[in-house]
Write a protein that holds these residues in place. Structure first.
Motif, PDB file in Angstrom:
ATOM      1  N   ASN A  72       0.810  -1.210   0.000  1.00 55.46           N
ATOM      2  CA  ASN A  72       0.000   0.000   0.000  1.00 55.46           C
ATOM      3  C   ASN A  72       0.853   1.274   0.000  1.00 55.46           C
ATOM      4  N   ASP A  73       1.887   1.324   0.824  1.00 50.74           N
ATOM      5  CA  ASP A  73       2.723   2.526   0.895  1.00 50.74           C
ATOM      6  C   ASP A  73       3.365   2.853  -0.448  1.00 50.74           C
ATOM      7  N   TRP A  75       2.223   1.916  -3.442  1.00 48.13           N
ATOM      8  CA  TRP A  75       1.176   2.294  -4.383  1.00 48.13           C
ATOM      9  C   TRP A  75       0.739   3.744  -4.169  1.00 48.13           C
ATOM     10  N   VAL A  76       0.535   4.138  -2.918  1.00 49.77           N
ATOM     11  CA  VAL A  76       0.127   5.513  -2.616  1.00 49.77           C
ATOM     12  C   VAL A  76       1.212   6.493  -3.055  1.00 49.77           C
ATOM     13  N   ARG A 104      -8.419  -1.855  -4.849  1.00 52.07           N
ATOM     14  CA  ARG A 104      -9.058  -2.192  -3.566  1.00 52.07           C
ATOM     15  C   ARG A 104      -8.001  -2.373  -2.480  1.00 52.07           C
ATOM     16  N   PRO A 105      -8.258  -1.871  -1.274  1.00 56.15           N
ATOM     17  CA  PRO A 105      -7.353  -2.142  -0.154  1.00 56.15           C
ATOM     18  C   PRO A 105      -7.461  -3.607   0.270  1.00 56.15           C
ATOM     19  N   HIS A 108      -5.653  -6.345   5.801  1.00 54.33           N
ATOM     20  CA  HIS A 108      -5.912  -5.457   6.934  1.00 54.33           C
ATOM     21  C   HIS A 108      -5.431  -6.079   8.249  1.00 54.33           C
ATOM     22  N   LYS A 112      -5.271  -1.143   9.606  1.00 56.38           N
ATOM     23  CA  LYS A 112      -4.488  -0.560   8.512  1.00 56.38           C
ATOM     24  C   LYS A 112      -4.391  -1.587   7.395  1.00 56.38           C
ATOM     25  N   ASN A 113      -4.510  -1.111   6.152  1.00 58.52           N
ATOM     26  CA  ASN A 113      -4.303  -2.038   5.035  1.00 58.52           C
ATOM     27  C   ASN A 113      -2.844  -1.947   4.581  1.00 58.52           C
ATOM     28  N   TYR A 114      -2.207  -3.101   4.457  1.00 60.42           N
ATOM     29  CA  TYR A 114      -0.795  -3.161   4.077  1.00 60.42           C
ATOM     30  C   TYR A 114      -0.604  -3.440   2.599  1.00 60.42           C
ATOM     31  N   HIS A 115      -1.623  -3.976   1.942  1.00 65.99           N
ATOM     32  CA  HIS A 115      -1.558  -4.261   0.510  1.00 65.99           C
ATOM     33  C   HIS A 115      -2.684  -3.534  -0.199  1.00 65.99           C
ATOM     34  N   VAL A 116      -2.554  -3.471  -1.510  1.00 69.23           N
ATOM     35  CA  VAL A 116      -3.623  -2.980  -2.359  1.00 69.23           C
ATOM     36  C   VAL A 116      -3.712  -3.941  -3.549  1.00 69.23           C
TER      37      VAL A 116
END
Length: 128
Positions: A72-73, A75-76, A104-105, A108, A112-116
Motif C-alpha cells: 500500500n505505501d 502504491w500511494v 481495492r485495499p 488489513h 491498517k491495510n498493508y496491501h492494495v
C-alpha cells in the motif's frame, strides 16, 4: 511488533500515469492518451484468465484479466489510479500492456491495510 505481510514472487511492473487524453477538435471524440514517464514497482501477479480466446466477427480476441498485489505505501507513493496503465514483462518474448479498472485495499491488520489489489484487463500484447 510490526508485522507486514510479504508479497510472494514479486515481479517488475511499470506504471504509466495518464496525464491527459487528446480529443479530436473536429469530431470531439477521444483519441490518444498521453502518459508520464514510467514508475517501476514490484508486485505479485494473479491472473483470473490468461489469453482466453473469444470469437468475434473480426477474428479471435485473446482476453486476459486479473490483479496485482502491491504494498500500500508504495502504491500511494506512486500515485496510481483507475485508467492508468501497467506494463508487465510476461517472458523473454512479449510484454503486456494492462489497463487498471479497479483498486481495492487488502491485508488489513490493526485497522491498517498493508496491501492494495490493482485489478486489470489486458489492452494489448507487444512482441519484443
Amino acid at each position: 511488533m510490526n508485522f507486514i505481510p510479504k508479497i510472494i514472487h514479486p515481479r517488475k511492473v511499470l506504471l504509466f500515469k495518464r496525464i491527459e487524453t487528446l480529443t479530436d477538435p473536429e469530431f470531439g471524440v477521444l483519441g490518444e492518451n498521453i502518459f508520464a514517464e514510467p514508475i517501476e514497482l514490484r508486485g505479485q501477479v494473479k491472473y483470473n484468465s490468461f489469453q482466453t480466446v473469444t470469437s468475434v466477427s473480426s477474428g479471435n480476441d485473446p482476453v486476459s484479466d486479473g490483479h496485482i498485489v502491491f504494498y500500500n505505501d508504495e502504491w500511494v507513493k506512486s500515485g496510481g489510479k483507475v485508467n492508468d496503465e501497467l506494463e508487465l514483462e510476461e517472458d523473454y518474448t512479449f510484454t503486456s500492456r494492462l489497463k487498471i479498472i479497479e483498486v481495492r485495499p487488502a491485508a488489513h491488520y490493526n485497522s491498517k491495510n498493508y496491501h492494495v489489489h490493482v485489478y486489470f484487463e489486458r489492452i494489448r500484447t507487444v512482441s519484443k
